[in-house]
Design an enzyme around this catalytic site. Structure first.
Site, mmCIF file in Angstrom:
data_model
loop_
_atom_site.group_PDB
_atom_site.id
_atom_site.type_symbol
_atom_site.label_atom_id
_atom_site.label_comp_id
_atom_site.label_asym_id
_atom_site.label_seq_id
_atom_site.Cartn_x
_atom_site.Cartn_y
_atom_site.Cartn_z
ATOM 1 N N SER A 24 -10.643 -0.299 6.161
ATOM 2 C CA SER A 24 -9.812 -0.049 4.982
ATOM 3 C C SER A 24 -9.159 -1.291 4.394
ATOM 4 C CB SER A 24 -8.730 0.980 5.309
ATOM 5 O OG SER A 24 -9.292 2.269 5.432
ATOM 6 N N LYS A 66 0.832 -1.198 0.000
ATOM 7 C CA LYS A 66 0.000 0.000 0.000
ATOM 8 C C LYS A 66 0.875 1.260 0.000
ATOM 9 C CE LYS A 66 -3.966 1.903 2.586
ATOM 10 N NZ LYS A 66 -4.874 1.647 3.733
ATOM 11 N N SER A 94 -9.409 2.300 2.422
ATOM 12 C CA SER A 94 -8.348 2.996 1.715
ATOM 13 C C SER A 94 -7.332 2.074 1.045
ATOM 14 C CB SER A 94 -7.607 3.911 2.695
ATOM 15 O OG SER A 94 -7.000 3.158 3.734
#
Length: 567
Positions: free
Chosen positions: A177, A78, A153
């Protein structure tokens, strides 16, 4: 042979057997990214040159007899994790050129385990959205329907997995997320127990990567199979060597049961503050039915469940008070004025969020004490149950919505609009008390979109993910009659193509059919049609799949096959 949709476990076995090299896996993954990611936009920071160099080193190390947990396996990271030499922006334009010089602790652990990092995946601005888009890197599209969100996210990571861009990824979770993108994209994710995996170096720029104990937020693994989650969690878990690791080591307890029939499961289908949409409700019920069919004890209600309305309010207070800590003085004073104007009887979640952003330390301590009471209630509940199954969000992936502020947006649930952020209370069910939760695929919506559920367990992170492993194996192989191995009318490019089972032709299959299926590879889809009831993951035996009854010309029309559970 195509390797992009194989599990990390399968890739490790193939590497050990000499069937493939890490260089070949890496080149194939990079080729797929270069071919498909232009329209999906999952990999926002590619790192292909270093990936190829790492793959060459992995092959040399294996030739010398080395064998590490992820040696030679292509993975992604990420964007919010610091990685030396690559930008970490959290989607903030003012930090587009921020390049850390030190790896986050989890990036270091991936490298130590031998992983080949292909690059970094896209995120929303400041990681504060259920969608993944920002001014620097643009919008990440859902691989099943490019007009819809991938989630946030960790949306880029979920999309990368669903698209075959690496076998594993790492993300983070404060408001779902990890779990929401997994649910939207049809993959697995695990939110560990709070504090199990260190977060150092997963920090917004320009802050340094210090070993800070975050409240509510965790980092965790994402994968295409439940078994791969445990593989990656073993790499990520354990105290930070700069703090607790000086004097502590990790010793997770085993799962309570070995057989699924021994598990006691509570199903939570509804929330008092937001409805569950019909597509997600159907997914929850598919899971409940599958558990019952496997002999598990399933209940729909329990007096031991903590009050969900109070829990949701506490969650908003704890989360938003933290998020608003960096608001400038002028903005903070405006928030105080707005909060003071709220009516004393306004107990909506929107009011709770506004009050939270100006919460005093005294009120925060009181909220934290109430959280401890909820944790105690959960401990009591888990003396009667082994896991809780609930929705992750009320709907499958929704259309892109980048208009206005987050507080001004709405989510459509079966034709009725609700405040956008109210849907977070479902993910908050596990987040507020710090419980582990595993996102598990649970079929598709009538539109062909993935639907997932979360399995919540007690504060013993290994337990719930191991339960997900056992559940995931049975559920993937067993399938539900209503699911289909293909999506009629959906372009092949959007199908989730990967092999979960070994497929062999029965004697009744003609040579022409054999050649046709071999050429088209039409069985590379996530879910099978109908398989024999009560298949056990430990058994490797034939399971007959009947011919689909669809009309001529439909891609579901296929010869009778025999499949073998690859467990």
């Amino acid at each position: 042979m195509e390797w992009n949709f194989r599990s990390a476990e399968e890739l490790s076995a193939a590497l050990r057997a000499g069937e493939v090299t890490s260089v070949e896996l890496t080149d194939e993954a990079i080729a797929r990214i270069e071919r498909d990611d232009e329209v999906i936009n999952a990999i926002c920071v590619p790192d292909f040159d270093r990936a190829r160099a790492t793959a060459r080193r992995a092959d040399r190390a294996r030739a010398r007899g080395a064998d590490r947990p992820l040696l030679g396996i292509p993975v992604t990271v990420k964007e919010s994790y610091d990685m030396a030499g690559l930008p970490t922006t959290w989607g903030m334009p003012q930090y587009a050129d921020h390049v850390p010089t030190e790896d986050a602790v989890q990036v270091s652990r991936l490298k130590a385990a031998g992983a080949v990092i292909l690059g970094k995946t896209n995120v929303p601005l400041m990681l504060r959205d259920i969608q993944s888009f920002n001014e620097i890197y643009g919008t990440t599209n859902n691989p099943w329907d490019h007009t819809r969100t991938s989630g946030g996210s960790s949306g880029g990571s979920a999309t990368a997995l669903a698209s075959g861009f690496g076998a594993l990824s790492i993300g983070s979770d404060l408001a779902g997320s990890l779990r929401t993108p997994a649910h939207f994209c049809g993959v697995y994710a695990h939110k560990p127990t709070l504090g199990l995996a260190p977060t150092r170096g997963m920090v917004a720029p320009p802050a340094p990567g210090l070993p800070i104990d975050l409240d509510l937020a965790v980092v965790g693994p994402m994968a295409r199979t439940a078994r791969d989650l445990t593989l990656l969690l073993d790499v990520m878990a354990g105290p930070d060597p700069l703090t607790h690791g000086v004097a502590h080591h990790l010793a997770l307890p085993p799962a309570r049961h070995e057989r699924l029939s021994d598990f006691r499961v509570l199903i939570i289908e509804d929330h008092p503050l937001i409805p569950t949409g019909s597509a997600v409700r159907a997914g929850v019920n598919r899971v409940a039915e599958a558990l019952v069919d496997e002999g598990a004890r399933v209940e729909r209600r329990s007096p031991l469940l903590p009050d969900q309305t109070e829990a949701a309010t506490l969650y908003m207070l704890l989360m938003l008070s933290n998020a608003a800590a960096g608001v400038p003085v002028d903005g903070y004073e405006q928030l105080r004025t707005r909060a003071a104007a709220l009516g004393a009887d306004d107990r909506s979640l929107q009011a709770a969020r506004l009050r939270a952003m100006v919460l005093s330390h005294r009120d925060w301590v009181e909220a934290n004490n109430r959280r401890e009471l909820h944790r105690h209630r959960w401990r009591q509940l888990f003396t009667e149950f082994d896991a809780v199954v609930s929705p992750i969000t009320p709907t499958p992936a929704f259309p892109h919505d980048h208009n206005g502020s987050l507080e001004s947006r709405h989510i459509d649930i079966d034709g009725v609009e609700h405040p956008y952020f109210d849907q977070l209370v479902l993910a908050g069910l596990a987040t507020m008390p710090g419980l582990p939760a595993t996102a598990v695929p649970a079929g598709r919506s009538p539109e062909g979109l993935p639907v997932g559920v979360q399995l919540i367990g007690p504060i013993r992170a290994r337990e719930v993910v191991r339960g997900a492993v056992r559940f995931g194996l049975i559920y993937d192989v067993r399938a539900v009659v209503a699911w289909r191995a293909c999506q009629c009318g959906v372009p092949r490019s959007r199908r989730f193509r990967r092999i979960l089972v070994d497929i062999s032709m029965s004697r009744s299959t003609s040579s022409g059919d054999r050649a046709s299926i071999s050429a088209s590879r039409m069985w590379r889809a996530r879910w099978l049609c109908a398989v024999r009831k009560r298949a056990r993951p430990s058994a490797v035996r034939p399971i007959t799949v009947p011919r689909a009854s669809s009309g001529a010309g439909c891609c579901c029309r296929r010869p009778r096959l025999v499949i073998r559970a690859a467990c």
